[in-house]
Design a protein around this motif. Structure first.
Motif, PDB file in Angstrom:
ATOM      1  N   THR A 109      92.799  55.416  -4.924  1.00  0.00           N
ATOM      2  CA  THR A 109      91.976  56.570  -4.586  1.00  0.00           C
ATOM      3  C   THR A 109      90.631  56.393  -5.278  1.00  0.00           C
ATOM      4  O   THR A 109      90.346  55.349  -5.859  1.00  0.00           O
ATOM      5  CB  THR A 109      92.643  57.871  -5.050  1.00  0.00           C
ATOM      6  N   ALA A 110      89.811  57.432  -5.247  1.00  0.00           N
ATOM      7  CA  ALA A 110      88.513  57.345  -5.907  1.00  0.00           C
ATOM      8  C   ALA A 110      88.666  57.255  -7.414  1.00  0.00           C
ATOM      9  O   ALA A 110      87.768  56.747  -8.102  1.00  0.00           O
ATOM     10  CB  ALA A 110      87.658  58.558  -5.541  1.00  0.00           C
ATOM     11  N   THR A 111      89.800  57.696  -7.971  1.00  0.00           N
ATOM     12  CA  THR A 111      89.956  57.744  -9.429  1.00  0.00           C
ATOM     13  C   THR A 111      91.177  57.002  -9.945  1.00  0.00           C
ATOM     14  O   THR A 111      91.289  56.779 -11.150  1.00  0.00           O
ATOM     15  CB  THR A 111      90.046  59.209  -9.904  1.00  0.00           C
ATOM     16  N   GLN A 169     114.114  51.399 -12.318  1.00  0.00           N
ATOM     17  CA  GLN A 169     113.297  50.255 -11.941  1.00  0.00           C
ATOM     18  C   GLN A 169     111.999  50.292 -12.736  1.00  0.00           C
ATOM     19  O   GLN A 169     111.449  51.363 -12.999  1.00  0.00           O
ATOM     20  CB  GLN A 169     113.005  50.270 -10.436  1.00  0.00           C
ATOM     21  N   THR A 170     111.521  49.094 -13.127  1.00  0.00           N
ATOM     22  CA  THR A 170     110.298  48.982 -13.918  1.00  0.00           C
ATOM     23  C   THR A 170     109.237  48.238 -13.112  1.00  0.00           C
ATOM     24  O   THR A 170     109.511  47.200 -12.511  1.00  0.00           O
ATOM     25  CB  THR A 170     110.553  48.242 -15.234  1.00  0.00           C
ATOM     26  N   VAL A 171     108.042  48.800 -13.084  1.00  0.00           N
ATOM     27  CA  VAL A 171     106.893  48.144 -12.450  1.00  0.00           C
ATOM     28  C   VAL A 171     105.809  47.977 -13.508  1.00  0.00           C
ATOM     29  O   VAL A 171     105.708  48.773 -14.449  1.00  0.00           O
ATOM     30  CB  VAL A 171     106.362  48.946 -11.247  1.00  0.00           C
ATOM     31  N   GLN A 172     105.026  46.934 -13.338  1.00  0.00           N
ATOM     32  CA  GLN A 172     104.030  46.583 -14.351  1.00  0.00           C
ATOM     33  C   GLN A 172     102.627  46.670 -13.763  1.00  0.00           C
ATOM     34  O   GLN A 172     102.386  46.273 -12.620  1.00  0.00           O
ATOM     35  CB  GLN A 172     104.288  45.171 -14.877  1.00  0.00           C
ATOM     36  N   ALA A 173     101.721  47.192 -14.566  1.00  0.00           N
ATOM     37  CA  ALA A 173     100.308  47.263 -14.203  1.00  0.00           C
ATOM     38  C   ALA A 173      99.515  46.512 -15.262  1.00  0.00           C
ATOM     39  O   ALA A 173      99.715  46.720 -16.464  1.00  0.00           O
ATOM     40  CB  ALA A 173      99.830  48.711 -14.119  1.00  0.00           C
ATOM     41  N   VAL A 174      98.630  45.627 -14.829  1.00  0.00           N
ATOM     42  CA  VAL A 174      97.869  44.782 -15.746  1.00  0.00           C
ATOM     43  C   VAL A 174      96.378  45.039 -15.529  1.00  0.00           C
ATOM     44  O   VAL A 174      95.878  44.952 -14.404  1.00  0.00           O
ATOM     45  CB  VAL A 174      98.187  43.291 -15.541  1.00  0.00           C
ATOM     46  N   GLU A 175      95.692  45.330 -16.633  1.00  0.00           N
ATOM     47  CA  GLU A 175      94.234  45.484 -16.612  1.00  0.00           C
ATOM     48  C   GLU A 175      93.625  44.380 -17.464  1.00  0.00           C
ATOM     49  O   GLU A 175      94.088  44.122 -18.577  1.00  0.00           O
ATOM     50  CB  GLU A 175      93.825  46.849 -17.167  1.00  0.00           C
ATOM     51  N   GLU A 176      92.580  43.738 -16.948  1.00  0.00           N
ATOM     52  CA  GLU A 176      91.950  42.628 -17.650  1.00  0.00           C
ATOM     53  C   GLU A 176      90.435  42.797 -17.643  1.00  0.00           C
ATOM     54  O   GLU A 176      89.861  43.299 -16.677  1.00  0.00           O
ATOM     55  CB  GLU A 176      92.318  41.289 -17.006  1.00  0.00           C
ATOM     56  N   THR A 219     111.213  57.502  -3.203  1.00  0.00           N
ATOM     57  CA  THR A 219     109.992  56.705  -3.137  1.00  0.00           C
ATOM     58  C   THR A 219     109.000  57.337  -4.107  1.00  0.00           C
ATOM     59  O   THR A 219     108.626  58.506  -3.946  1.00  0.00           O
ATOM     60  CB  THR A 219     109.406  56.691  -1.716  1.00  0.00           C
ATOM     61  N   VAL A 220     108.605  56.570  -5.111  1.00  0.00           N
ATOM     62  CA  VAL A 220     107.760  57.098  -6.182  1.00  0.00           C
ATOM     63  C   VAL A 220     106.382  56.436  -6.098  1.00  0.00           C
ATOM     64  O   VAL A 220     106.275  55.205  -6.043  1.00  0.00           O
ATOM     65  CB  VAL A 220     108.381  56.864  -7.567  1.00  0.00           C
ATOM     66  N   ILE A 221     105.359  57.253  -6.074  1.00  0.00           N
ATOM     67  CA  ILE A 221     103.969  56.787  -6.130  1.00  0.00           C
ATOM     68  C   ILE A 221     103.455  57.034  -7.547  1.00  0.00           C
ATOM     69  O   ILE A 221     103.470  58.167  -8.031  1.00  0.00           O
ATOM     70  CB  ILE A 221     103.081  57.530  -5.116  1.00  0.00           C
ATOM     71  N   ILE A 222     103.025  55.969  -8.209  1.00  0.00           N
ATOM     72  CA  ILE A 222     102.482  56.079  -9.569  1.00  0.00           C
ATOM     73  C   ILE A 222     100.972  55.904  -9.493  1.00  0.00           C
ATOM     74  O   ILE A 222     100.475  54.926  -8.919  1.00  0.00           O
ATOM     75  CB  ILE A 222     103.094  55.022 -10.497  1.00  0.00           C
ATOM     76  N   GLU A 223     100.251  56.860 -10.048  1.00  0.00           N
ATOM     77  CA  GLU A 223      98.792  56.778 -10.065  1.00  0.00           C
ATOM     78  C   GLU A 223      98.323  56.352 -11.446  1.00  0.00           C
ATOM     79  O   GLU A 223      98.555  57.048 -12.441  1.00  0.00           O
ATOM     80  CB  GLU A 223      98.164  58.117  -9.666  1.00  0.00           C
ATOM     81  N   HIS A 224      97.688  55.174 -11.503  1.00  0.00           N
ATOM     82  CA  HIS A 224      97.195  54.582 -12.746  1.00  0.00           C
ATOM     83  C   HIS A 224      95.670  54.725 -12.769  1.00  0.00           C
ATOM     84  O   HIS A 224      95.001  54.357 -11.809  1.00  0.00           O
ATOM     85  CB  HIS A 224      97.596  53.100 -12.805  1.00  0.00           C
ATOM     86  N   PRO A 225      95.079  55.252 -13.860  1.00  0.00           N
ATOM     87  CA  PRO A 225      93.631  55.516 -13.875  1.00  0.00           C
ATOM     88  C   PRO A 225      92.802  54.254 -13.638  1.00  0.00           C
ATOM     89  O   PRO A 225      93.119  53.178 -14.145  1.00  0.00           O
ATOM     90  CB  PRO A 225      93.379  56.088 -15.272  1.00  0.00           C
ATOM     91  N   VAL A 226      91.732  54.408 -12.880  1.00  0.00           N
ATOM     92  CA  VAL A 226      90.767  53.321 -12.680  1.00  0.00           C
ATOM     93  C   VAL A 226      89.836  53.265 -13.889  1.00  0.00           C
ATOM     94  O   VAL A 226      89.271  54.282 -14.294  1.00  0.00           O
ATOM     95  CB  VAL A 226      89.945  53.559 -11.394  1.00  0.00           C
ATOM     96  N   ARG A 227      89.714  52.060 -14.486  1.00  0.00           N
ATOM     97  CA  ARG A 227      88.810  51.867 -15.624  1.00  0.00           C
ATOM     98  C   ARG A 227      87.645  50.997 -15.170  1.00  0.00           C
ATOM     99  O   ARG A 227      87.824  49.877 -14.693  1.00  0.00           O
ATOM    100  CB  ARG A 227      89.538  51.207 -16.798  1.00  0.00           C
ATOM    101  N   SER A 228      86.441  51.527 -15.349  1.00  0.00           N
ATOM    102  CA  SER A 228      85.254  50.808 -14.913  1.00  0.00           C
ATOM    103  C   SER A 228      85.105  49.510 -15.700  1.00  0.00           C
ATOM    104  O   SER A 228      85.228  49.482 -16.931  1.00  0.00           O
ATOM    105  CB  SER A 228      84.011  51.689 -15.108  1.00  0.00           C
ATOM    106  N   GLY A 229      84.848  48.404 -14.992  1.00  0.00           N
ATOM    107  CA  GLY A 229      84.640  47.117 -15.635  1.00  0.00           C
ATOM    108  C   GLY A 229      85.909  46.323 -15.859  1.00  0.00           C
ATOM    109  O   GLY A 229      85.843  45.210 -16.389  1.00  0.00           O
TER     110      GLY A 229
END
Length: 669
Positions: A523-525, A539-546, A501-511
């Motif tokens: 999390t907070a960050t 396995q591949t997972v996708q993260a989308v920022e808009e 079980t893998v937890i991936i932490e992707h940075p939070v970008r303001s806005g």
């Protein structure tokens, strides 16, 4: 040389009475110590009030400021009227009112010079003189040694001299001066051991003989050392041990100890100090370097837990209230405690009583303790079974391609756990690693990272994608809405021997808005993605920022290519057609403008050529062949200029017509 006089003086001073520094037996034993994570200790003493209504408290000098700030009396029938103690600089203050200095007491010649005019009797080498001291003159003897010659004024108005030898004996006949010398010697003796203060506390009340005094002073921060044994059924055995020190300056005997995880705002001020206005002293930064960031918890999961707790509370309002349960959990099953990991079970009778407040948890240790000053004590404060699961944690953007092995802990003990160091054991293989545990409130979760998981690899592929979502034209201004998108693909190559079980932490970008089918809170960050990978699989997972961006552009000055691109992105067919029409008109307008610019360039070139030829004609003979050649060239350039002049009106007319067409199209938007 003059040790006899000094020894005599100190002996006399030591026999003099001193009410402030007189040694008295300790009548205020420590009953209780409450240690906080803020580096403070609240000390409770059982004090005896003497017949004068005074409590005497002897404390280390470094604690005086805090005691002046925090001392309180825990008694309903008595109050503190005042308290007094010796000032911060007793030696210098004592000598301010004396005719001598501390340095002048170092030798007989220096002392005699300091008490000029005083009546003395001095004996040296069998000779004695008596009278008022006039002074001491240093001299060099015949053998080169240093000598001192004393001069005194006798009662018969006679000046007598005496060489001061090592056997010199001085008697101060002036009683007032003699008393001051004794006072000075006593002050020096006290200053040699100026490490404590006797505080006189005046108590008013109804004749109370015993009172409880409490105050807050600096203390070593108590630490928490956790041991956790991870099992295979989603449970783990957690033990918490408190480590504390006695740095109070005295031994603790039968003292009650209470530990608090509170981190209050702590201020200090030198109240036992004199102050004058001065420049600000810029402090030197001695803060430690940053350490790896500890997990602060899943905020989304926390919100879900709060909602669940609200629903449960509403249900309890309509159900009979259950009987209270103890905070400490039952002992973990023996199958988890394989071998000796985790330190074994803790005696239930020795566990602390834990209580929860708004901002902290308090652990009241059972019984009382004896701790010598300077000693360290380690005490168990919790032994419980809690939910726990192994995961691999990967944080995006780092240099390491492998995640770290982590233990996800859920605190269901009913009390907040203070921050501390965590040692992790595996029930099968033993010691696994260490982790930093941030404060863990009740019902919350934390990831405790303890080792690199080199059996799993995570790769990142990040691509920017922009698209136009809306095009509008208002008052000749084009309002453009664009969506900026970043798409990140995380490919997880799992371990070959077991699922992960893998937890991936992707940075939070303001806005920026975030979305992912594998989203598992934040999390907070960082946003968290969760993926389960079978052994030997990928396995591949996708993260989308808009992010939406809005621009306003003067449409009349826009390039035709941009107009065509916007027309293709617009969902309004009428607007799209007008943008295409405007783009074509702008292309023709710009082509006409380029043609006119080329005409201007050609004309300027011919005019410049004519000026060059005329300059050359003036430099050659009029009847020469070269002159004839220049005249021919001049005629040719003149013909070209006449031909260009005819085209100007045509080009300007075309440009004017096309500009009018563009303006006409713009008026239709």
């Amino acid at each position: 040389m003059y040790a006899r006089f000094l020894a005599t003086t100190l002996l006399v001073a030591a026999s003099a009475p001193s009410a402030i520094f007189a040694a008295t037996p300790d009548t205020s034993p420590i009953k209780e110590v409450r240690l906080s994570s803020g580096g403070l200790a609240e000390v409770l003493r059982a004090a005896v009030v003497n017949q004068d209504g005074v409590v005497r408290l002897e404390v280390p000098l470094e604690q005086v400021d805090d005691i002046l700030k925090t001392l309180v009396l825990n008694n309903d029938s008595a109050v503190i009227a005042d308290l007094s103690l010796v000032g911060p600089q007793p030696l210098s203050e004592t000598f301010k009112g004396l005719p001598v200095t501390a340095e002048s007491l170092a030798s007989v010649p220096a002392l005699l010079n300091a008490i000029q005019g005083a009546m003395v009797t001095v004996t040296s080498q069998g000779k004695t003189v008596q009278g008022q001291v006039l002074g001491v003159e240093p001299r060099t003897a015949a053998d080169g040694a240093e000598a001192y010659l004393l001069s005194v004024l006798s009662g018969a108005v006679t000046i007598a001299t005496l060489e001061l030898a090592p056997d010199a004996m001085v008697t101060v006949d002036d009683e007032r001066i003699r008393d001051k010398l004794v006072q000075a010697a006593s002050a020096i003796a006290r200053a040699k051991n100026d490490r404590s203060r006797a505080i006189q506390i005046k108590v008013k009340g109804n004749g109370a003989q015993r009172v409880d005094l409490s105050y807050v002073v600096a203390a070593p921060i108590w630490k928490t050392a956790y041991k956790v044994v991870a099992g295979e059924d989603g449970k783990a055995r957690l033990q918490a041990w408190a480590v504390l020190e006695n740095a109070s300056g005295e031994d603790w005997r039968n003292v009650k100890i209470i530990l608090s995880s509170a981190e209050p705002v702590t201020l200090s001020q030198r109240l036992h100090q004199w102050y004058w206005r001065d420049r600000m002293d810029l402090p030197v930064n001695t803060a430690a370097n940053a350490v790896p960031e500890a997990d602060t918890g899943n905020l989304t999961k926390r919100a879900q837990a709060q909602r669940a707790a609200s629903y449960a509370a509403a249900a309890r309002m309509q159900a009979p209230r259950p009987a209270p349960v103890a905070v400490a959990a039952e002992a973990a099953p023996d199958r988890i405690l394989t071998q000796h990991y985790g330190g074994g079970a803790i005696d239930r009778d020795s566990q602390s009583t834990a209580t929860e407040s708004d901002v902290s948890a308090t652990f009241e240790l059972p019984g009382t303790y004896d701790v010598a000053n300077g000693d360290t004590l380690s005490i168990p404060i919790l032994d419980a079974e809690i939910p726990a699961s192994m995961v691999s944690l990967y944080r995006a953007g780092g240099q390491e391609r492998h995640p770290v092995a982590a233990l996800m802990l859920t605190n269901d003990t009913g009390v907040s756990l203070p921050a501390g160091i965590l040692t992790i054991y595996d029930a099968r293989s033993g010691y696994a690693g260490d982790a930093q545990l941030a404060g863990l409130p009740g019902a919350d979760t934390r990831l405790a990272s303890f080792a690199i998981d080199r059996k799993v690899t995570v790769t990142e592929d990040r691509k920017p994608v922009d698209e136009i979502t809306e095009v509008k034209v208002v008052d000749g201004m084009l309002r453009l809405t664009q969506k900026a998108r970043y798409v990140t693909d995380y490919t997880v190559a799992g371990a070959m021997d077991a699922p992960r079980t893998v937890i991936i932490e992707h940075p939070v970008r303001s806005g920026w808005t975030f979305s992912s089918p594998a989203s598992d809170g934040k999390t907070a960050t960082h946003h968290r993605l969760k993926v389960t990978v079978d052994k030997g699989a990928s396995q591949t997972v996708q993260a989308v920022e808009e992010q939406l961006r809005r621009d306003t552009i003067a449409i009349a000055d826009t390039e035709p290519e941009a107009l065509l691109a916007w027309s293709a992105s617009s969902t309004d067919r009428v607007l799209s057609a007008k943008l295409v029409e405007l783009s074509e008109a702008r292309q023709k307008q710009m082509a006409a403008q380029r043609a006119l610019d080329q005409w201007e360039d050609a004309r300027e070139r011919l005019v410049s050529e004519q000026a060059r030829i005329r300059e050359n004609l003036r430099a050659v003979p009029a009847s020469s062949d070269l002159s004839s050649r220049y005249l021919t060239q001049l005629e040719a350039t003149e013909n070209e200029l006449r031909a260009l002049a005819g085209k100007r009106e045509t080009l300007e007319g075309e440009l004017h017509q096309l500009e009018g067409k563009v303006r006409g199209i713009l008026r239709t938007f």
